[in-house]
Design an enzyme around this catalytic site. Structure first.
Site: not given
Ligand code: AMP
Length: 304
Positions: A56, A58-59, A61-62, A172-175
């Site tokens: 959640g 969300l931005h 990236g999500h 995401g490649e972010k992680d």
């Molecule tokens: P999180 O909610 O932080 O667990 O992220 C959920 C998914 O969104 C994960 O696969 C993250 O790698 C991806 N994600 C988070 N930030 C970004 C971003 N800036 N660009 C691309 N994917 C992202």
């Protein structure tokens, strides 16, 4: 078709269709059995399913992952679940910036099919003790500084794969290390899902978008893009043939001199097994984690 599906489901399962203030045209599912009931109907119609796990807040990236899923899948499930198992004792579980209502509104605008937003008790009922861990690759980089993190991530993602049995799952490649670990877990456990890695979405100034960026003070926010800049400088210097150890030391000094308060790691690693490289290779990934006050930023870039 979607209308028919919703009506059938409403009759067949106790789906939460409407809650106070929550928009009416999206299906919010709170229980595992309801997800499975929906999946059965989709499978009967030969629909392929994309899963986007999130915590959640969300931005964009999500949203990029969700849009990718919508473009490649007949049906898309987005999960909203702040997974307690992946937070360390002194981490930010209690203040994680969740805002379910605004997430649901955003997901409705994107025309996501199902939001799966279970409670902690639903995902981890008492007596639930099984964990998935990936030794070695899970102990490197992030794992060194967040010892239980990848066990928490692998366990929840494995459970979501078992619950939703998606054809595709988007990360995401972010992680970056998380993406590699999920690919490995799916391979090792013979889970029939295709993992789709998606590029990092950044602000105009280069900062990788993250739910945790809201923790940054105005001043820290100004300094934060330097992490990405430094990763790119490392890449330039590596390409110019400079010694890796010297490049990385200079980069750390630059970050610390510019306002970063601590560097957890800054490394050039093999992009598959994440072992640190002594010499530059075209299969390298440059990864960093650094603190600005109380906020920990991570970022990475590929070399191709
Ligand atoms: P999180 O909610 O932080 O667990 O992220 C959920 C998914 O969104 C994960 O696969 C993250 O790698 C991806 N994600 C988070 N930030 C970004 C971003 N800036 N660009 C691309 N994917 C992202």
């Amino acid at each position: 078709m979607r209308m028919r599906l919703k009506q059938e489901l409403f009759l067949q399962a106790s789906i939460t269709m409407l809650e106070n203030d929550i928009p009416s045209t999206i299906t919010i599912v709170r229980t595992i059995s309801d997800v499975k009931n929906i999946l059965k109907l989709w499978r009967n119609d030969n629909l392929n399913v994309g899963l986007v796990p999130t915590m959640g807040a969300l931005h964009e990236g999500h949203f990029s992952l969700i849009k990718k899923s919508l473009s490649l899948s007949d049906r898309t499930i987005v999960t909203l679940f702040v997974n307690p198992k992946q937070f360390g004792r002194n981490e930010d579980f209690d203040k994680y910036p969740a805002n379910e209502l605004s997430d649901i509104k955003a997901l409705e605008n994107l025309s996501v099919d199902i939001i799966f937003a279970p409670s902690t008790e639903e995902m981890y009922p008492s007596g639930n003790i099984t964990n998935i861990s990936l030794p070695d690759i899970g102990d490197l980089l992030e794992g060194e500084f967040r010892p239980d993190f990848f066990t928490g991530v692998a366990t929840i993602v494995c459970k979501l794969f078992m619950i939703a049995s998606p054809d595709l799952a988007f990360f995401g490649e972010k992680d970056y290390q998380q993406l590699i670990i999920i690919e490995k877990m799916a391979q090792d456990l013979n889970i029939p899902v295709e993992i789709v890695g998606c590029p990092i979405i950044r602000s105009k100034d280069g900062l990788a978008l993250s739910s945790r960026n809201v923790y940054l003070s105005d001043n820290e926010r100004l300094v934060a893009p330097l992490l990405y800049k430094v990763l790119n400088e490392i890449l330039d210097n590596v390409r110019n043939g400079e010694q890796l150890i010297k490049i990385l030391n200079n980069a750390k000094i630059k970050l610390l001199d510019s306002g970063f308060t601590k560097i957890d790691y800054l490394k050039i690693c093999d992009d598959k097994n994440l072992k640190e490289l002594g010499n530059f290779s075209p299969n390298a990934r440059i990864l960093g984690a650094a603190w600005l006050g109380n906020t920990r930023l991570i970022d990475n870039i590929g070399v191709n």
